[in-house]
Design a protein around this motif. Structure first.
Motif, PDB file in Angstrom:
ATOM      1  N   UNK A   6       3.839  12.902 -18.741  1.00  0.00           N
ATOM      2  CA  UNK A   6       2.973  11.952 -18.041  1.00  0.00           C
ATOM      3  C   UNK A   6       3.716  11.176 -16.954  1.00  0.00           C
ATOM      4  N   UNK A   7       4.965  10.727 -17.184  1.00  0.00           N
ATOM      5  CA  UNK A   7       5.679  10.029 -16.112  1.00  0.00           C
ATOM      6  C   UNK A   7       5.931  10.907 -14.891  1.00  0.00           C
ATOM      7  N   UNK A   8       5.799  12.220 -15.056  1.00  0.00           N
ATOM      8  CA  UNK A   8       6.043  13.138 -13.943  1.00  0.00           C
ATOM      9  C   UNK A   8       4.737  13.621 -13.312  1.00  0.00           C
ATOM     10  N   UNK A   9       3.615  13.011 -13.706  1.00  0.00           N
ATOM     11  CA  UNK A   9       2.371  13.278 -13.003  1.00  0.00           C
ATOM     12  C   UNK A   9       1.319  14.052 -13.767  1.00  0.00           C
ATOM     13  N   UNK A  10       1.583  14.423 -15.021  1.00  0.00           N
ATOM     14  CA  UNK A  10       0.597  15.185 -15.795  1.00  0.00           C
ATOM     15  C   UNK A  10      -0.218  14.260 -16.686  1.00  0.00           C
ATOM     16  N   UNK A  11      -1.526  14.411 -16.670  1.00  0.00           N
ATOM     17  CA  UNK A  11      -2.365  13.739 -17.658  1.00  0.00           C
ATOM     18  C   UNK A  11      -3.002  14.787 -18.558  1.00  0.00           C
ATOM     19  N   UNK A  12      -3.054  14.485 -19.828  1.00  0.00           N
ATOM     20  CA  UNK A  12      -3.685  15.358 -20.814  1.00  0.00           C
ATOM     21  C   UNK A  12      -4.955  14.667 -21.303  1.00  0.00           C
ATOM     22  N   UNK A  59      -7.169  24.163 -20.330  1.00  0.00           N
ATOM     23  CA  UNK A  59      -7.578  24.481 -18.958  1.00  0.00           C
ATOM     24  C   UNK A  59      -6.747  23.601 -18.033  1.00  0.00           C
ATOM     25  N   UNK A  60      -6.144  24.198 -17.024  1.00  0.00           N
ATOM     26  CA  UNK A  60      -5.335  23.429 -16.086  1.00  0.00           C
ATOM     27  C   UNK A  60      -6.167  23.076 -14.856  1.00  0.00           C
ATOM     28  N   UNK A  61      -6.154  21.797 -14.494  1.00  0.00           N
ATOM     29  CA  UNK A  61      -6.898  21.312 -13.328  1.00  0.00           C
ATOM     30  C   UNK A  61      -5.925  20.530 -12.452  1.00  0.00           C
ATOM     31  N   UNK A  62      -5.868  20.871 -11.171  1.00  0.00           N
ATOM     32  CA  UNK A  62      -4.876  20.235 -10.296  1.00  0.00           C
ATOM     33  C   UNK A  62      -5.384  18.901  -9.749  1.00  0.00           C
ATOM     34  N   UNK A  63      -4.572  18.295  -8.899  1.00  0.00           N
ATOM     35  CA  UNK A  63      -4.891  16.967  -8.363  1.00  0.00           C
ATOM     36  C   UNK A  63      -6.171  16.957  -7.546  1.00  0.00           C
ATOM     37  N   UNK A  64      -6.540  18.105  -7.001  1.00  0.00           N
ATOM     38  CA  UNK A  64      -7.756  18.199  -6.199  1.00  0.00           C
ATOM     39  C   UNK A  64      -8.993  18.520  -7.006  1.00  0.00           C
ATOM     40  N   UNK A  65      -8.839  18.597  -8.339  1.00  0.00           N
ATOM     41  CA  UNK A  65      -9.983  18.899  -9.183  1.00  0.00           C
ATOM     42  C   UNK A  65     -10.291  20.375  -9.293  1.00  0.00           C
ATOM     43  N   UNK A  66      -9.354  21.230  -8.870  1.00  0.00           N
ATOM     44  CA  UNK A  66      -9.560  22.682  -8.925  1.00  0.00           C
ATOM     45  C   UNK A  66      -8.908  23.264 -10.180  1.00  0.00           C
ATOM     46  N   UNK A  67      -9.609  24.184 -10.817  1.00  0.00           N
ATOM     47  CA  UNK A  67      -9.036  24.889 -11.966  1.00  0.00           C
ATOM     48  C   UNK A  67      -7.980  25.861 -11.464  1.00  0.00           C
ATOM     49  N   UNK A 118       4.798  24.106 -14.110  1.00  0.00           N
ATOM     50  CA  UNK A 118       3.700  23.652 -13.246  1.00  0.00           C
ATOM     51  C   UNK A 118       3.917  22.201 -12.813  1.00  0.00           C
ATOM     52  N   UNK A 119       4.325  21.341 -13.755  1.00  0.00           N
ATOM     53  CA  UNK A 119       4.578  19.942 -13.422  1.00  0.00           C
ATOM     54  C   UNK A 119       5.710  19.834 -12.402  1.00  0.00           C
ATOM     55  N   UNK A 120       6.732  20.664 -12.558  1.00  0.00           N
ATOM     56  CA  UNK A 120       7.887  20.599 -11.659  1.00  0.00           C
ATOM     57  C   UNK A 120       7.579  21.157 -10.277  1.00  0.00           C
TER      58      UNK A 120
END
Length: 225
Positions: A6-12, A59-67, A118-120
């Protein structure tokens, strides 16, 4: 995993799929004491929108809301259900469940490594798929699968309005038409007996019997890179 990334930008965001709603799911969420958003989907809407047929699914969803990765088996670096079983005294039936789980093709370490990559690396990650690849992996429903979804939703509607016997008839049809949808099966079994191991007279199978029938190695598809 969330605490690490989470500190590196991922939310679950976790989603409990349960027709019984908050009363059924809340005790498990409260026991876990999560810091991440923990939702309850009493209508199995996520199943329909994202193609979830088993748990745990990610399911992985990026910052733009895209799967960038559609629904697939997901593990947080370990197998929580086995952790729980290893720490508690369990009856013989649950012991058989543990034996089947150990035979499944599960690779928690690989899935965690994929998420870390993916986070990196973001969109440059070798595991982040293009829109075309996501569409290719998100197969359209067959007519039988579509009919199964309709039967499952009708069953939920009838159950909520007090006609459980009629709901069972529709859930049986959903199981027949889409036998690989373990979410449909698990939900119906759990509402009948309170678990997925005990055989119910309302249905022909149970989790343990059905897994043994197909072979535990076929329960989860292998994660594609």
């Amino acid at each position: 995993m969330r605490n690490e990334l989470h500190p590196r930008g991922l939310e679950i965001v976790t989603v409990a799929l349960d027709t019984a709603g908050a009363d059924a799911a809340r005790p498990w969420i409260e026991a876990a004491r999560p810091e991440h958003p923990s939702l309850i989907d009493s209508g199995h809407v996520i199943d329909e929108l994202l193609g979830v047929v088993n748990v745990p699914t990610g399911v992985w969803i990026d910052e733009g809301g895209m799967i960038v990765r559609p629904a697939e088996p997901a593990w947080p670096g370990h197998t929580p259900v086995l952790d729980m079983m290893d720490d508690l005294p369990i009856p013989p039936a649950a012991s058989a469940v543990r034996d089947e789980i150990k035979r499944m093709h599960i690779n928690p370490e690989r899935y965690l490594a994929m998420i870390q990559d993916w986070v990196a690396n973001g969109a440059a990650s070798q595991y982040a798929l293009s829109a075309e690849e996501v569409i290719a992996r998100s197969q359209p429903r067959s007519p039988d699968t579509a009919r199964a979804a309709a039967h499952f939703e009708l069953g939920q509607h009838l159950h909520r309005h007090g006609d459980h016997d009629a709901a069972v008839d529709h859930w049986r049809q959903a199981h027949r038409l889409d036998p690989a949808n373990w979410t449909y099966k698990r939900q119906a079994w759990n509402l009948e007996t309170g678990d997925t191991v005990t055989q119910s007279s309302a249905y022909e199978g149970s989790w343990l019997a059905d897994v043994q029938a197909i072979g535990a190695e076929h329960y989860y598809p292998e994660i594609q890179p």
